[in-house]
Design an enzyme around this catalytic site. Structure first.
Site, mmCIF file in Angstrom:
data_model
loop_
_atom_site.group_PDB
_atom_site.id
_atom_site.type_symbol
_atom_site.label_atom_id
_atom_site.label_comp_id
_atom_site.label_asym_id
_atom_site.label_seq_id
_atom_site.Cartn_x
_atom_site.Cartn_y
_atom_site.Cartn_z
ATOM 1 N N HIS A 342 1.056 -1.202 -0.163
ATOM 2 C CA HIS A 342 0.115 -0.016 0.103
ATOM 3 C C HIS A 342 0.864 1.160 -0.106
ATOM 4 O O HIS A 342 0.404 2.119 0.968
ATOM 5 C CB HIS A 342 -0.955 0.014 1.215
ATOM 6 C CG HIS A 342 -1.975 0.849 1.006
ATOM 7 N ND1 HIS A 342 -2.979 1.116 2.184
ATOM 8 C CD2 HIS A 342 -2.789 1.212 0.008
ATOM 9 C CE1 HIS A 342 -3.955 1.850 1.626
ATOM 10 N NE2 HIS A 342 -3.847 2.024 0.347
ATOM 11 N N PHE A 508 2.819 2.136 5.484
ATOM 12 C CA PHE A 508 2.115 2.133 6.814
ATOM 13 C C PHE A 508 1.400 0.996 7.047
ATOM 14 O O PHE A 508 0.757 0.562 8.069
ATOM 15 C CB PHE A 508 1.267 3.351 7.074
ATOM 16 C CG PHE A 508 1.922 4.429 7.168
ATOM 17 C CD1 PHE A 508 2.386 4.982 8.253
ATOM 18 C CD2 PHE A 508 2.149 5.507 6.025
ATOM 19 C CE1 PHE A 508 3.226 6.281 8.357
ATOM 20 C CE2 PHE A 508 2.783 6.600 5.922
ATOM 21 C CZ PHE A 508 3.217 7.192 7.247
ATOM 22 N N HIS A 509 0.961 0.075 5.757
ATOM 23 C CA HIS A 509 0.172 -1.187 5.723
ATOM 24 C C HIS A 509 0.678 -2.150 4.872
ATOM 25 O O HIS A 509 0.557 -2.044 3.691
ATOM 26 C CB HIS A 509 -1.359 -0.754 4.995
ATOM 27 C CG HIS A 509 -1.841 0.733 5.671
ATOM 28 N ND1 HIS A 509 -2.347 1.907 4.823
ATOM 29 C CD2 HIS A 509 -1.968 1.162 6.895
ATOM 30 C CE1 HIS A 509 -2.577 2.749 5.527
ATOM 31 N NE2 HIS A 509 -2.494 2.378 6.761
ATOM 32 N N GLN A 510 1.271 -3.249 5.557
ATOM 33 C CA GLN A 510 1.735 -4.315 4.926
ATOM 34 C C GLN A 510 0.846 -5.330 5.114
ATOM 35 O O GLN A 510 0.180 -5.508 5.974
ATOM 36 C CB GLN A 510 3.090 -4.791 5.512
ATOM 37 C CG GLN A 510 4.195 -3.585 5.751
ATOM 38 C CD GLN A 510 3.999 -2.656 6.561
ATOM 39 O OE1 GLN A 510 3.713 -3.353 7.973
ATOM 40 N NE2 GLN A 510 4.082 -1.343 6.668
#
Length: 573
Positions: A342, A508-510
């Site tokens: 993301h 920030f979003h894996q």
């Protein structure tokens, strides 16, 4: 690389700066990436710490001392090597691990939770950026993709990412859930039953749109979107009793008021009340496997060996640490593959008056104007609080003097962040000592979406009244609004491109590195979250997403963990 066969520390300041500038302007992408990493480290070392630079740029630093609030949980303290036995050992304590632990403990099961990070609560949230990044974030927030093109930010403390994230509680769009159901073969992901999981966790977390006081950066985002006639909406957030003042912008370093309904204050508290035991600073090194079945976890905790024997193992360490643990434990197949990041970038606007983008509600407004493009792979627009440590590294650097001048405008800057639903897939592998390595490269398809998203974001900032706009390139492309200026800038952007050696990206979003599905050839875990390779081994975090969610993933992690933990509780009971 510097032109002289001596250590860089031997060079004079002008010589060192010239050497970095040559790398920074190189035609070779690896040299540009190296320069970007060195510059970022140097700038964050200067601006994340108290000192005269804060006064010069108008940044106040922490707003008073942390409160003397007692810590509510009592993790186990180990004074030597230890062996524990339980029904279920849960590795990780964020949205997935915290929720799973609470559901399992409420079902009467004996649960042990292992958290790699430490225990930090309201009394520990000093709001000093450099210490918060060190203490609350995975690898001190210095984790990056192997090509240095994308910095990876993930929580690493009791409560995981839910302690430091921005409270954004968006559900995955229904068209995305339908795609997940088709891709994975797990039909109930697109069912009313899964929406009920969303409902349940939303109620426990206090998800609301009513407790948000938009800071100036969110107001500008909304004004720009409305001026263009584009979509804008209030952000659903998991908060109760939020003070809604300027201090909220510091909650990426922990919420001092306890208003953020993190896993620490909700599901972990529930789990502890039901008898779950918690161990912090417990680095899970290997899942113990006997005859094809998971029987426990081996960890290092405070310098001691910790062995936990269990009937089942739940891994919820996040989409980077979860596959690393499974790979260290001998698993293969799709483990570590299909990673989505993301990737976030931003366009920056300079305004006449102070914005102070570190203030206000963490995220109060968002726009899905472009989200439905390309089969729901278009970007969303958001803002985030930006403090000078990380923020200085995102401000373009051409020279020391030029960057100092740009930082003088820091209080008057705002941003429009661009977050696409990436089709690009990366991979998590491990090094010789078992540490994770992240490989990820943006496809041309994703680059094109990001580019058009940035061009649109500039229109938003211009409509909001920005007097100067520049891209997120390490060597900036800027313009002042006027007749034809945006169009000329957009054309220059298309020529320059947005690959990771040119633009600063943050993840920030894996997600998706152990994805769920019925086919072991294309997924790592089955419809019940159990590993295809090892019985009794379950994954309950963002790793199991069948593909990218396209929105902030926290609420979906909670919902999937709630769904998976209920099924596991029924099986073990």
């Amino acid at each position: 690389l510097t032109g002289r066969a001596v250590p860089v520390s031997w060079l004079t300041q002008p010589e060192a700066e010239a050497a970095i500038a040559r790398l920074h302007g190189s035609r070779l992408a690896p040299k540009r990436a190296l320069a970007g990493a060195v510059i970022g480290l140097a700038l964050s070392s200067l601006y994340a710490y108290p000192g005269p630079e804060w006064e010069r740029i108008g940044y106040p630093g922490p707003l008073g001392p942390a409160p003397a609030t007692p810590r509510p949980l009592q993790p186990l303290e180990l004074d030597g090597d230890e062996r524990l036995s339980c029904d279920v050992v849960v590795v990780g304590s964020g949205a997935g691990g915290g929720c799973a632990a609470a559901v399992l403990a409420a079902a009467g099961l004996d649960v042990v939770v292992l958290e790699k990070g430490g225990y930090h609560a309201e009394c520990d949230f000093h709001h000093l950026e450099h210490q918060a990044l060190r203490d609350l974030y995975l690898y001190g927030a210095y984790l990056s993709t192997a090509d240095l093109g994308c910095q990876i930010l993930a929580g690493s403390t009791l409560g995981g990412g839910t302690v430091v994230n921005y409270t954004t509680s968006l559900r995955a769009p229904e068209p995305v859930l339908r795609q997940w159901a088709r891709l994975s073969g797990v039909a109930d992901l697109a069912s009313d039953a899964f929406q009920e999981c969303y409902d349940t966790v939303s109620e426990r977390l206090g998800v609301t749109r009513d407790q948000a006081a938009a800071g100036r950066r969110d107001v500008l985002l909304e004004e720009g979107l409305k001026a263009l006639g584009w979509h804008v909406d209030g952000m659903p957030r998991n908060v109760r009793g939020c003070a809604q003042d300027e201090g909220c912008g510091y909650c990426g370093f922990g919420c001092r008021l306890g208003a953020k309904q993190s896993s620490l204050r909700t599901y972990l508290a529930d789990a502890a009340a039901a008898g779950a035991r918690i161990v912090v600073q417990a680095d899970a090194r290997r899942v113990a496997i006997d005859d094809g079945r998971a029987v426990g976890v081996e960890a290092l905790a405070g310098g001691h060996r910790l062995t936990v024997h269990a009937r089942a193992v739940v891994v919820a360490g996040g989409a980077i640490e979860t596959p690393a643990l499974l790979l260290r434990s001998g698993l293969g197949g799709r483990v570590g593959r299909d990673l989505h990041l993301h990737p976030g970038s931003a366009v920056w606007g300079l305004f006449d008056d102070d914005v102070r983008m570190w203030e206000g509600t963490l995220q109060a407004r968002f726009s899905a104007q472009l989200r439905e493009r390309d089969d729901f792979h278009g970007p969303i627009f958001e803002t985030v609080p930006v403090h000078p440590g990380l923020g200085s590294a995102a401000i373009p650097w051409l020279s020391a003097a030029d960057h100092r001048r740009r930082m003088e405008d820091f209080a008057r800057l705002s941003l429009c962040a661009v977050l696409p639903r990436d089709r690009s897939c990366g991979r998590v592998t491990i090094g010789r000592r078992g540490a994770p390595r992240v490989r990820y490269r943006l496809t041309r398809d994703d680059q094109a979406r990001i580019l058009e998203g940035q061009i649109a974001a500039a229109r938003v900032l211009e409509a909001a009244g920005a007097t100067e706009i520049h891209s997120g390139h390490r060597r900036p492309l800027s313009y002042r609004p006027g007749a034809g200026a945006h169009e000329r800038w957009a054309e220059a952007m298309r020529i320059e491109g947005v690959d990771t050696s040119k633009v600063a990206y943050f993840s920030f979003h894996q997600m998706s590195s152990c994805r769920m599905g019925v086919d072991p050839g294309s997924s790592a875990v089955g419809p019940d979250n159990q590993s295809h390779e090892v019985a009794g081994l379950y994954v309950m975090d963002a790793s199991v997403f069948p593909s990218a969610s396209g929105v902030n993933p926290m609420l979906t992690i909670y919902a999937l963990a709630y769904r998976g933990a209920r099924r596991l509780a029924e099986r073990l009971a």
